[in-house]
Scaffold this motif. Structure first.
Motif, PDB file in Angstrom:
ATOM      1  N   SER A 118     -89.694   7.825  -7.938  1.00  0.00           N
ATOM      2  CA  SER A 118     -88.824   6.751  -7.558  1.00  0.00           C
ATOM      3  C   SER A 118     -88.951   6.870  -6.135  1.00  0.00           C
ATOM      4  CB  SER A 118     -87.371   6.860  -7.885  1.00  0.00           C
ATOM      5  OG  SER A 118     -86.742   6.035  -7.228  1.00  0.00           O
ATOM      6  N   GLY A 124     -82.121  -0.520  -6.699  1.00  0.00           N
ATOM      7  CA  GLY A 124     -82.289  -0.061  -8.176  1.00  0.00           C
ATOM      8  C   GLY A 124     -82.268  -0.940  -9.286  1.00  0.00           C
ATOM      9  N   ASN A 125     -81.633  -0.839 -10.393  1.00  0.00           N
ATOM     10  CA  ASN A 125     -81.813  -2.058 -11.590  1.00  0.00           C
ATOM     11  C   ASN A 125     -80.972  -3.154 -11.330  1.00  0.00           C
ATOM     12  OD1 ASN A 125     -79.588  -0.507 -12.249  1.00  0.00           O
ATOM     13  ND2 ASN A 125     -80.426   0.224 -13.952  1.00  0.00           N
TER      14      ASN A 125
END
Length: 296
Positions: A118, A124-125
């Motif tokens: 990452s 992020g998501n």
């Protein structure tokens, strides 16, 4: 309608990433006449540095280090490996960049192994609702950042002394040299800028919904090569247009995969090359490329 909007947003995001890499191809070609096939390894290098450093120094600092280090590496490739060769032998220099790409990718693949890394991006998501569809925040960030960066590059082409010198050298290298333009410095700066753009593209290629950085990520970047060819290797606006066309085409092929199942699975992977071949059959010099006049 929602599916079309979702595909369009994904296509624009992909096209924005490809545009960053394709601009690198075009800038180096204009400055030195070399097709730099090491762009994929530059992208992987910048992404790897960002991935291993972000936990120690933070995301923004790691990204800055990754971008600057990749710019230095690209400039070093030009200075140390290509400068001593005959600049008129473009095909030899192009082949040499393939060797550089293999060396860098092999070492980075050894370090990454089978891991998924990452880059620590702050999105992020996270997702947002936009026009009735759910869109990853990383896609929106990709489009916004790419527009700002590409706009800055185009402004540099148009208004800076470096951009003017680059355009003059691309038109006539001998005349530019006679006018006192430092061709070697212009060329190295072009390589540095292309490396920086590739490193920035790594962030968005690996952000959600992508799983992360892996050893094959650099190969994905080579989809930007058809975009550069499609738009015309001498045209930065052509690289942008070609990238958006490739990105939307790939997203369409992936989004309507079930309807296109008769053509086989994985059509999205080959769609960029099919579009490139189709356009080049009609316009061999690309969408916005110009035909060179050769004196005989």
């Amino acid at each position: 309608m929602n599916q079309v909007l979702d595909i369009l947003i994904n296509g624009l995001a992909l096209g924005s990433v490809y545009a960053l890499v394709a601009l690198g191809f075009v800038i180096i070609f204009k400055a030195s006449g070399v097709m730099n096939f090491a762009q994929g390894s530059m992208l992987l290098f910048g992404g790897y540095l960002t991935a291993v450093l972000h936990e120690h120094i933070g995301f923004l600092a790691a990204l800055a280090v990754g971008v600057l280090a990749t710019a230095v590496l690209a400039g070093a490739v030009d200075r140390l490996l290509l400068r001593g060769l005959d600049p008129s032998q473009h095909h030899i220099l192009t082949i040499l960049t393939i060797g550089v790409d293999i060396l860098i990718v092999t070492e980075l693949a050894r370090r990454i192994g089978g891991d998924l890394l990452s880059l620590g991006d702050p999105w992020g998501n996270e997702v947002v609702a936009l026009g009735g569809v759910t869109v990853p925040v990383s896609r929106i960030a990709c489009i916004v950042v790419s527009v700002l960066v590409i706009g800055a590059v185009f402004a540099a082409f148009r208004y800076s002394s470096w951009g003017l010198s680059l355009r003059a050298a691309a038109e006539d290298r001998e005349a530019a040299a006679l006018m006192g333009i430092p061709l070697s410095r212009i060329r190295t700066l072009a390589w540095c800028l292309a490396g920086a753009l590739a490193a920035l593209a790594a962030l968005f290629l690996t952000a959600f919904p992508a799983p992360g950085l892996e050893r094959t990520t650099g190969q994905i970047a080579l989809k930007a090569f058809p975009a550069a060819i499609l738009g015309g290797m001498t045209s930065p606006p052509g690289a942008l247009v070609g990238s958006l066309l490739i990105g939307v085409t790939e997203a369409l092929a992936a989004g309507y995969q079930s309807e296109l199942s008769g053509f086989g699975r994985g059509l999205g992977d080959v769609a960029p090359y099919l579009v490139m071949i189709t356009v080049l059959l009609i316009r061999p010099h690309g969408l916005l490329g110009t035909k060179e006049a050769v004196r005989v």
